[in-house]
Design a protein around this motif. Sequence first.
Motif, mmCIF file in Angstrom:
data_model
loop_
_atom_site.group_PDB
_atom_site.id
_atom_site.type_symbol
_atom_site.label_atom_id
_atom_site.label_comp_id
_atom_site.label_asym_id
_atom_site.label_seq_id
_atom_site.Cartn_x
_atom_site.Cartn_y
_atom_site.Cartn_z
ATOM 1 N N MET A 1 -6.912 22.061 -10.529
ATOM 2 C CA MET A 1 -5.660 21.337 -10.315
ATOM 3 C C MET A 1 -5.982 19.942 -9.814
ATOM 4 S SD MET A 1 -2.446 22.407 -7.904
ATOM 5 C CE MET A 1 -1.029 21.336 -7.762
ATOM 6 N N GLY A 2 -5.408 18.935 -10.444
ATOM 7 C CA GLY A 2 -5.698 17.562 -10.051
ATOM 8 C C GLY A 2 -5.016 17.188 -8.752
ATOM 9 N N THR A 3 -5.519 16.155 -8.148
ATOM 10 C CA THR A 3 -4.922 15.633 -6.913
ATOM 11 C C THR A 3 -4.460 14.214 -7.148
ATOM 12 O OG1 THR A 3 -7.076 14.854 -6.137
ATOM 13 C CG2 THR A 3 -6.404 17.066 -5.460
ATOM 14 N N ARG A 4 -3.444 13.848 -6.408
ATOM 15 C CA ARG A 4 -2.933 12.505 -6.530
ATOM 16 C C ARG A 4 -3.895 11.501 -5.899
ATOM 17 N NH1 ARG A 4 3.510 12.709 -5.019
ATOM 18 N NH2 ARG A 4 4.175 14.054 -6.759
ATOM 19 N N GLY A 5 -4.022 10.363 -6.549
ATOM 20 C CA GLY A 5 -4.834 9.317 -5.958
ATOM 21 C C GLY A 5 -4.054 8.573 -4.907
ATOM 22 N N PRO A 6 -4.696 7.650 -4.239
ATOM 23 C CA PRO A 6 -4.017 6.883 -3.193
ATOM 24 C C PRO A 6 -2.924 6.001 -3.788
ATOM 25 C CG PRO A 6 -6.162 5.927 -3.700
ATOM 26 C CD PRO A 6 -6.098 7.232 -4.418
ATOM 27 N N VAL A 7 -1.869 5.793 -3.022
ATOM 28 C CA VAL A 7 -0.788 4.916 -3.455
ATOM 29 C C VAL A 7 -1.319 3.487 -3.521
ATOM 30 C CG1 VAL A 7 1.485 3.988 -2.865
ATOM 31 C CG2 VAL A 7 0.948 6.402 -2.396
ATOM 32 N N PRO A 8 -1.145 2.816 -4.665
ATOM 33 C CA PRO A 8 -1.656 1.452 -4.775
ATOM 34 C C PRO A 8 -1.080 0.565 -3.683
ATOM 35 C CG PRO A 8 -0.871 2.257 -6.903
ATOM 36 C CD PRO A 8 -0.439 3.244 -5.865
ATOM 37 N N GLY A 9 -1.911 -0.287 -3.129
ATOM 38 C CA GLY A 9 -1.450 -1.199 -2.086
ATOM 39 C C GLY A 9 -1.399 -2.614 -2.612
ATOM 40 N N PHE A 10 -0.326 -3.291 -2.332
ATOM 41 C CA PHE A 10 -0.180 -4.679 -2.743
ATOM 42 C C PHE A 10 0.295 -5.488 -1.546
ATOM 43 C CE2 PHE A 10 0.953 -1.948 -6.362
ATOM 44 C CZ PHE A 10 -0.026 -2.323 -7.261
ATOM 45 N N ARG A 34 11.261 -3.081 -12.011
ATOM 46 C CA ARG A 34 10.568 -2.300 -13.031
ATOM 47 C C ARG A 34 9.549 -3.168 -13.782
ATOM 48 N NH1 ARG A 34 11.639 2.438 -15.378
ATOM 49 N NH2 ARG A 34 13.689 2.530 -14.365
ATOM 50 N N ALA A 35 9.963 -4.400 -14.150
ATOM 51 C CA ALA A 35 9.064 -5.285 -14.895
ATOM 52 C C ALA A 35 7.870 -5.698 -14.049
ATOM 53 C CB ALA A 35 9.828 -6.519 -15.371
ATOM 54 N N ILE A 36 8.124 -5.997 -12.790
ATOM 55 C CA ILE A 36 7.034 -6.392 -11.894
ATOM 56 C C ILE A 36 6.083 -5.224 -11.677
ATOM 57 C CG2 ILE A 36 6.484 -7.167 -9.556
ATOM 58 C CD1 ILE A 36 9.297 -8.516 -9.565
ATOM 59 N N ALA A 37 6.665 -4.047 -11.470
ATOM 60 C CA ALA A 37 5.832 -2.861 -11.257
ATOM 61 C C ALA A 37 4.969 -2.583 -12.478
ATOM 62 C CB ALA A 37 6.719 -1.659 -10.949
ATOM 63 N N GLY A 38 5.524 -2.784 -13.678
ATOM 64 C CA GLY A 38 4.734 -2.568 -14.889
ATOM 65 C C GLY A 38 3.530 -3.480 -14.950
ATOM 66 N N THR A 39 3.700 -4.728 -14.543
ATOM 67 C CA THR A 39 2.575 -5.671 -14.526
ATOM 68 C C THR A 39 1.525 -5.259 -13.510
ATOM 69 O OG1 THR A 39 4.036 -7.485 -15.194
ATOM 70 C CG2 THR A 39 1.942 -8.090 -14.173
ATOM 71 N N LEU A 40 1.991 -4.724 -12.381
ATOM 72 C CA LEU A 40 1.067 -4.332 -11.315
ATOM 73 C C LEU A 40 0.487 -2.936 -11.524
ATOM 74 C CD1 LEU A 40 3.078 -5.670 -8.240
ATOM 75 C CD2 LEU A 40 0.934 -6.602 -9.150
ATOM 76 N N GLY A 41 1.003 -2.206 -12.511
ATOM 77 C CA GLY A 41 0.500 -0.869 -12.769
ATOM 78 C C GLY A 41 0.923 0.151 -11.742
ATOM 79 N N THR A 42 2.167 0.047 -11.294
ATOM 80 C CA THR A 42 2.673 0.997 -10.313
ATOM 81 C C THR A 42 4.112 1.331 -10.652
ATOM 82 O OG1 THR A 42 2.918 1.422 -7.929
ATOM 83 C CG2 THR A 42 3.472 -0.790 -8.710
ATOM 84 N N GLY A 43 4.735 2.166 -9.851
ATOM 85 C CA GLY A 43 6.123 2.527 -10.070
ATOM 86 C C GLY A 43 7.065 1.556 -9.376
ATOM 87 N N TYR A 48 9.860 -1.224 -3.345
ATOM 88 C CA TYR A 48 10.915 -1.297 -2.331
ATOM 89 C C TYR A 48 10.354 -1.107 -0.925
ATOM 90 C CZ TYR A 48 14.384 -1.441 -6.031
ATOM 91 O OH TYR A 48 15.133 -1.826 -7.119
ATOM 92 N N ARG A 49 9.097 -0.732 -0.830
ATOM 93 C CA ARG A 49 8.448 -0.692 0.489
ATOM 94 C C ARG A 49 8.185 -2.107 0.991
ATOM 95 N NH1 ARG A 49 3.305 1.586 0.705
ATOM 96 N NH2 ARG A 49 2.947 1.155 -1.499
ATOM 97 N N TYR A 50 8.150 -3.068 0.065
ATOM 98 C CA TYR A 50 7.854 -4.459 0.421
ATOM 99 C C TYR A 50 9.116 -5.324 0.449
ATOM 100 C CZ TYR A 50 3.181 -2.880 -0.895
ATOM 101 O OH TYR A 50 1.993 -2.184 -0.983
ATOM 102 N N PHE A 51 10.033 -5.038 -0.476
ATOM 103 C CA PHE A 51 11.278 -5.794 -0.551
ATOM 104 C C PHE A 51 12.429 -4.805 -0.697
ATOM 105 C CE2 PHE A 51 8.028 -8.655 -2.217
ATOM 106 C CZ PHE A 51 8.260 -9.807 -1.451
ATOM 107 N N PRO A 52 13.380 -4.828 0.216
ATOM 108 C CA PRO A 52 14.464 -3.835 0.165
ATOM 109 C C PRO A 52 15.410 -4.024 -1.013
ATOM 110 C CG PRO A 52 14.882 -5.467 1.876
ATOM 111 C CD PRO A 52 13.487 -5.707 1.389
#
Length: 204
Positions: A1-10, A34-43, A48-52
């Motif tokens: 069973m795979g494990t999740r990797g670390p949450v990407p930090g920006f 969504r568009a910004i996240a796609g460029t950064l390779g994240t969800g 929203y952890r950085y900008f509400p």
Amino acid sequence: MGTRGPVPGFSREQIVTVAVALADAEGLPAVSMRAIAGTLGTGAGSLYRYFPSRDALLDRMADAVIGEIPPFPAAADPMDALLQVARRQLTVYKRHPWLIEAIQHVQSLGPHGLAYFDHCLGALAPIQATTTAKFEAVAMITGVVAMFARPQPAGLSFAGVDLARYPNLAAAIQEAAAGAITPAPNVPDLFERTLRSLLSGLLT
């Protein structure tokens, strides 16, 4: 069973940089989490952890590009100093056309915006005018810059118009054609004439 990797930090700066590049390339409507996240390779949700909200991101985007205005010039005359600053601000607005729209929705000034405001008030310090007038003058500079930063339409054409019905317009066109209307001496362009007139009216 795979494990999740670390949450990407920006960093917030990384996100703003991507957002500014996206706005420069495709316009402000293209800027979404969504568009910004796609460029950064994240969800998108992770941003929203950085900008509400998107509005909070737009605030920081506007502040980032305001930081591109070069250092304030030294000038003996406060009006000359403000005009030089306005020209530098105009260059930044033309470099980032989306800023015209974004600045209308800014809810809070960031460090670069506050520094810009502070420097403008410093340039105005020698002028004997009320604080309210000085605040209005700084706002007026931004308003005029935004107006001149917009793409300018082609000159009006009156071909095929029966000017006999519009005597004042006909007279003005005839004067212009005859060279009777000339720019005021020592005032090189409409941008400067507009700012000088408005600022003089507010501060005197």
